[in-house]
Design a protein around this motif. Sequence first.
Motif, short mmCIF file in Angstrom:
data_model
loop_
_atom_site.label_atom_id
_atom_site.label_comp_id
_atom_site.label_asym_id
_atom_site.label_seq_id
_atom_site.Cartn_x
_atom_site.Cartn_y
_atom_site.Cartn_z
N LEU A 46 3.47 -5.77 -7.80
CA LEU A 46 2.66 -6.18 -6.56
C LEU A 46 3.74 -6.29 -5.45
CD1 LEU A 46 0.03 -9.36 -6.56
CD2 LEU A 46 1.80 -8.74 -4.58
N VAL A 47 3.14 -5.66 -4.32
CA VAL A 47 3.80 -5.54 -3.22
C VAL A 47 3.17 -5.87 -1.82
CG1 VAL A 47 4.95 -3.74 -1.80
CG2 VAL A 47 4.82 -3.28 -4.26
N THR A 48 3.70 -6.82 -1.16
CA THR A 48 2.87 -7.43 0.01
C THR A 48 3.67 -6.47 1.12
OG1 THR A 48 4.69 -9.04 0.38
CG2 THR A 48 2.80 -9.68 -1.14
N GLY A 49 2.88 -6.28 2.28
CA GLY A 49 3.19 -5.77 3.35
C GLY A 49 3.40 -4.21 3.03
N SER A 50 2.53 -3.70 2.20
CA SER A 50 2.68 -2.50 1.39
C SER A 50 2.16 -1.29 2.46
CB SER A 50 1.86 -2.43 0.19
OG SER A 50 0.68 -2.60 0.46
N THR A 51 1.77 -1.48 3.51
CA THR A 51 1.17 -0.12 4.22
C THR A 51 2.31 0.29 5.51
OG1 THR A 51 0.10 -1.76 5.72
CG2 THR A 51 -1.01 -0.60 3.69
N ASP A 52 3.35 -0.47 5.58
CA ASP A 52 4.01 0.09 6.65
C ASP A 52 5.56 0.04 6.17
OD1 ASP A 52 2.66 0.88 9.21
OD2 ASP A 52 1.87 -1.23 8.75
N GLY A 53 6.77 0.64 6.73
CA GLY A 53 8.13 0.38 6.57
C GLY A 53 8.57 0.24 5.17
N ILE A 54 9.29 -0.68 4.81
CA ILE A 54 10.07 -1.02 3.45
C ILE A 54 9.03 -1.22 2.56
CG2 ILE A 54 11.47 -2.58 2.26
CD1 ILE A 54 13.27 -2.86 4.84
N GLY A 55 8.00 -2.07 2.84
CA GLY A 55 6.72 -2.34 1.75
C GLY A 55 6.31 -0.83 1.29
N ARG A 56 5.98 -0.02 2.29
CA ARG A 56 5.30 1.15 1.98
C ARG A 56 6.17 2.25 1.20
NH1 ARG A 56 4.90 6.16 3.88
NH2 ARG A 56 2.56 7.35 3.94
N ALA A 57 7.52 2.16 1.48
CA ALA A 57 8.63 2.94 0.72
C ALA A 57 8.36 2.38 -0.59
CB ALA A 57 9.63 2.96 1.47
#
Length: 311
Positions: A46-57
Amino acid sequence: MLFWIILVSSLGFLWFLKKLSCFVRWLFNLLLRPAKDLTSYGSWALVTGSTDGIGRAFAFKLAASGLNLVLVSRNSAKLKTVSAEIQARSPYSKIKLFELDFSGDDVVSRVGEMKEAIDGLDIGVLINNVGVTYPRAMYFHEVEERVWMNLVRVNVEGTTHVTKAVVAGMIGRGRGAILNIGSGASIVVPSHPLYAVYAATKAYIDQLSRSLYVEYKHQGIDVQCQVPLYVSTRMASEVADVERSTVFIPRAERYVEEAVKWIGYESRCTPYWAHSLQWFFASMLPHSLLDSWRLTVAITRIQKSKQNKKN
């Protein structure tokens, strides 16, 4: 006199041995220590803030590592776009989406709904990446209540609620890895003037991580706080002169390539090698010098921002 010479020499030698052992351990961790198989923690991440930056990566990297994903973000359109892109690269990964605005007033109820939505999933890895900072450098008395309350709501409450929602399942299964994204603003430097509340929220993340590491290690759950310095992301570019990636300011993808290798080990780490070097040299400088430097940098940003507005 001879006694004092021997004593000082011995202390100096011990200091040298300590620094040498730290350097050797750093090289081993960086170059030789094997990364853990993250699928051994469970089949889902589970990844929060997953659409930009570090979370997306992280989302792309974890899918490539064989994990299924629960992507959490406030932007439904971005969630669908990122999901489609990941699916194109990792077609065998299952992906579930959950829209959650951590700055909203209904965070507790929405996290409760998220907990119900993931019930039954083998969530083995949690990446608490969601976070916000000031819109610009500001003295504490200038920060509007809505701004600092939003920082507390997203950085502190959001991370805490999500962790509590996920860790219960990990306890039941006797395994799991929780990764919280901290910041050099609260650890590497002794102070972060003109971003005081942001630094304080990240200090909370660091202490929460360390305490949970001790609480749950014996139950098979590895908790870690990663401490990046500047990474070339949209959030960093909004508050600092981060217009392109460099050796010391890596792209999010480059940072994550190193970050995944450290999951499951220390309770706190700086996985990117150049950030580690910066931390090492910062630790050798007087706090007063670092305080003065950080204040000068922040004031310069204010002046540059005002100048840009005039132009």
